[in-house]
Design a protein around this motif. Sequence first.
Motif, PDB file in Angstrom:
ATOM      1  N   THR A 165     118.359  26.943  26.864  1.00 10.36           N
ATOM      2  CA  THR A 165     116.956  25.921  27.267  1.00 10.36           C
ATOM      3  C   THR A 165     116.137  26.139  25.410  1.00 10.36           C
ATOM      4  O   THR A 165     115.727  25.153  24.600  1.00 10.36           O
ATOM      5  CB  THR A 165     115.835  26.764  28.275  1.00 10.36           C
ATOM      6  N   TYR A 166     115.904  27.169  25.007  1.00  9.88           N
ATOM      7  CA  TYR A 166     114.734  27.273  23.777  1.00  9.88           C
ATOM      8  C   TYR A 166     116.207  26.321  22.824  1.00  9.88           C
ATOM      9  O   TYR A 166     115.541  26.081  21.558  1.00  9.88           O
ATOM     10  CB  TYR A 166     114.858  28.315  22.918  1.00  9.88           C
ATOM     11  N   ALA A 167     116.898  26.409  22.978  1.00  2.10           N
ATOM     12  CA  ALA A 167     117.886  26.090  21.746  1.00  2.10           C
ATOM     13  C   ALA A 167     117.831  24.134  22.212  1.00  2.10           C
ATOM     14  O   ALA A 167     118.372  22.921  21.124  1.00  2.10           O
ATOM     15  CB  ALA A 167     119.820  26.434  22.175  1.00  2.10           C
ATOM     16  N   CYS A 168     118.088  23.960  23.568  1.00  2.00           N
ATOM     17  CA  CYS A 168     117.744  22.922  23.596  1.00  2.00           C
ATOM     18  C   CYS A 168     116.882  22.185  23.251  1.00  2.00           C
ATOM     19  O   CYS A 168     116.562  20.901  22.656  1.00  2.00           O
ATOM     20  CB  CYS A 168     118.243  22.361  25.596  1.00  2.00           C
ATOM     21  N   TRP A 169     115.450  22.507  23.525  1.00  2.00           N
ATOM     22  CA  TRP A 169     114.482  22.296  22.424  1.00  2.00           C
ATOM     23  C   TRP A 169     114.364  21.773  21.421  1.00  2.00           C
ATOM     24  O   TRP A 169     114.028  21.188  20.970  1.00  2.00           O
ATOM     25  CB  TRP A 169     113.319  23.104  23.327  1.00  2.00           C
ATOM     26  N   TYR A 170     114.759  23.005  21.012  1.00  2.00           N
ATOM     27  CA  TYR A 170     114.697  23.147  19.834  1.00  2.00           C
ATOM     28  C   TYR A 170     115.298  21.562  18.917  1.00  2.00           C
ATOM     29  O   TYR A 170     115.474  20.962  18.585  1.00  2.00           O
ATOM     30  CB  TYR A 170     115.476  24.060  18.623  1.00  2.00           C
ATOM     31  N   ILE A 171     116.680  21.953  19.405  1.00  2.00           N
ATOM     32  CA  ILE A 171     117.833  20.656  19.286  1.00  2.00           C
ATOM     33  C   ILE A 171     116.887  18.724  19.469  1.00  2.00           C
ATOM     34  O   ILE A 171     116.918  17.991  18.265  1.00  2.00           O
ATOM     35  CB  ILE A 171     118.850  20.620  19.712  1.00  2.00           C
ATOM     36  N   TYR A 172     115.909  18.817  20.480  1.00  2.00           N
ATOM     37  CA  TYR A 172     115.664  17.583  20.852  1.00  2.00           C
ATOM     38  C   TYR A 172     114.040  17.364  20.358  1.00  2.00           C
ATOM     39  O   TYR A 172     114.190  16.258  19.511  1.00  2.00           O
ATOM     40  CB  TYR A 172     115.053  17.607  22.180  1.00  2.00           C
ATOM     41  N   ILE A 173     113.648  18.609  19.966  1.00  2.00           N
ATOM     42  CA  ILE A 173     112.519  18.181  19.067  1.00  2.00           C
ATOM     43  C   ILE A 173     112.882  18.048  18.114  1.00  2.00           C
ATOM     44  O   ILE A 173     112.655  16.929  17.345  1.00  2.00           O
ATOM     45  CB  ILE A 173     111.898  19.461  18.375  1.00  2.00           C
ATOM     46  N   GLN A 174     113.920  18.551  17.200  1.00  2.00           N
ATOM     47  CA  GLN A 174     114.288  17.866  15.691  1.00  2.00           C
ATOM     48  C   GLN A 174     115.021  17.186  16.232  1.00  2.00           C
ATOM     49  O   GLN A 174     114.453  16.146  14.317  1.00  2.00           O
ATOM     50  CB  GLN A 174     115.134  19.121  15.189  1.00  2.00           C
ATOM     51  N   THR A 175     115.716  16.355  16.437  1.00  2.00           N
ATOM     52  CA  THR A 175     116.556  14.872  15.924  1.00  2.00           C
ATOM     53  C   THR A 175     115.708  13.961  17.368  1.00  2.00           C
ATOM     54  O   THR A 175     116.179  13.052  16.773  1.00  2.00           O
ATOM     55  CB  THR A 175     118.038  15.333  16.923  1.00  2.00           C
ATOM     56  N   GLY A 176     115.748  14.362  18.524  1.00  2.00           N
ATOM     57  CA  GLY A 176     115.117  13.499  19.285  1.00  2.00           C
ATOM     58  C   GLY A 176     116.288  12.728  19.624  1.00  2.00           C
ATOM     59  O   GLY A 176     115.779  11.834  21.071  1.00  2.00           O
ATOM     60  N   SER A 177     117.279  13.478  19.881  1.00  2.00           N
ATOM     61  CA  SER A 177     119.124  12.841  20.726  1.00  2.00           C
ATOM     62  C   SER A 177     119.355  13.652  21.764  1.00  2.00           C
ATOM     63  O   SER A 177     119.353  15.093  21.458  1.00  2.00           O
ATOM     64  CB  SER A 177     120.063  13.370  19.792  1.00  2.00           C
ATOM     65  N   PHE A 178     118.780  12.660  22.994  1.00  2.00           N
ATOM     66  CA  PHE A 178     118.938  13.331  24.487  1.00  2.00           C
ATOM     67  C   PHE A 178     121.286  14.485  24.054  1.00  2.00           C
ATOM     68  O   PHE A 178     121.325  14.870  24.645  1.00  2.00           O
ATOM     69  CB  PHE A 178     119.328  12.297  25.433  1.00  2.00           C
ATOM     70  N   ARG A 179     121.641  13.434  23.419  1.00  2.00           N
ATOM     71  CA  ARG A 179     122.948  13.202  23.485  1.00  2.00           C
ATOM     72  C   ARG A 179     123.396  14.422  22.854  1.00  2.00           C
ATOM     73  O   ARG A 179     124.345  16.318  23.269  1.00  2.00           O
ATOM     74  CB  ARG A 179     124.104  12.267  23.098  1.00  2.00           C
ATOM     75  N   SER A 180     122.457  15.140  21.239  1.00  2.00           N
ATOM     76  CA  SER A 180     122.732  16.248  21.034  1.00  2.00           C
ATOM     77  C   SER A 180     122.453  17.634  21.512  1.00  2.00           C
ATOM     78  O   SER A 180     122.757  18.260  21.135  1.00  2.00           O
ATOM     79  CB  SER A 180     121.401  15.791  19.820  1.00  2.00           C
ATOM     80  N   SER A 181     120.935  17.717  22.365  1.00  2.00           N
ATOM     81  CA  SER A 181     120.652  18.727  22.841  1.00  2.00           C
ATOM     82  C   SER A 181     121.362  18.999  24.223  1.00  2.00           C
ATOM     83  O   SER A 181     120.731  20.145  24.483  1.00  2.00           O
ATOM     84  CB  SER A 181     119.315  17.658  23.744  1.00  2.00           C
ATOM     85  N   ILE A 182     122.104  18.265  24.959  1.00  2.00           N
ATOM     86  CA  ILE A 182     123.456  18.639  25.833  1.00  2.00           C
ATOM     87  C   ILE A 182     124.464  19.071  24.874  1.00  2.00           C
ATOM     88  O   ILE A 182     124.974  18.957  25.653  1.00  2.00           O
ATOM     89  CB  ILE A 182     123.272  17.621  27.046  1.00  2.00           C
ATOM     90  N   ASN A 183     124.661  18.998  24.125  1.00  4.96           N
ATOM     91  CA  ASN A 183     126.295  18.852  23.065  1.00  4.96           C
ATOM     92  C   ASN A 183     125.780  20.703  22.707  1.00  4.96           C
ATOM     93  O   ASN A 183     125.403  21.572  22.188  1.00  4.96           O
ATOM     94  CB  ASN A 183     126.145  18.708  22.222  1.00  4.96           C
ATOM     95  N   TYR A 184     127.013  21.215  23.538  1.00  6.05           N
ATOM     96  CA  TYR A 184     127.088  22.515  23.676  1.00  6.05           C
ATOM     97  C   TYR A 184     127.459  23.286  22.496  1.00  6.05           C
ATOM     98  O   TYR A 184     127.255  24.354  21.718  1.00  6.05           O
ATOM     99  CB  TYR A 184     128.771  23.255  24.486  1.00  6.05           C
TER     100      TYR A 184
END
Length: 231
Positions: free
Chosen positions: A174-193
């Motif tokens: 969850t924290y990793a998803c938040w970090y990615i989404y806040i940094q990139t604003g990309s939904f796809r990137s935030s669910i990319n393992y």
Amino acid sequence: FSQKDWEKKVGLLFVAYLVFSFVAGIISFSLQLPLEIANTIAHEAGNNSSLYNSLSSMASSLSSVLMLPITFYILGYTITVVKNIVKDKSELLPDHNDIGNTFIKGLKLYASTFIATLPSTIIGAVIFVTTLIGSIILFTVSNGNPLTVLFGIILILLTILLFVLIAVVNTVITYACWYIYIQTGSFRSSINYKSIIAVIRENEKQFLKLILDLIILGFIQFFMAIGALLV
């Protein structure tokens, strides 16, 4: 806060949350009251109350669903605040003049977290139910056999350990998803393992500290619950 109007902006969020909570509570109560009356009548008549239990659960779930819009909005607003902090902007708290976009941000963040943690949750749930059923069967057929009882206890302990492990894994994801989404604003990137694993590896010390804190907190809560049951 050095921002002069922070009370107003935070206050609007607080008021909105209270309004949603009040409306959800009123609706839930309006549904629960006739159900309680119907259940009392059915119970006195000797009828089964399974239907009441199902409807009551649905009414309780409805109040949670009604809270989702304000939850999504607060998540989206939090994303904007964090971005402003990272960019070192003078005004950290934005105006509430882009409600739709803020809501969508929060919805995407919530959805990305749900999707990313779904596989581990399903795997954990299957193993959890399997070990729990296994321990129940062992206790049922043990007939006082110490070895069988011991295996049952071990399975219960493994079930508890698995529950804690899944909670820790999902929190880290969850924290990793938040970090990615806040940094990139990309939904796809935030669910990319691959991206999630890369973030965890880059910040492994911080995540390790987080994991240790979560494990300690989990065991404290577990022993507090056991103590409350024993008292």
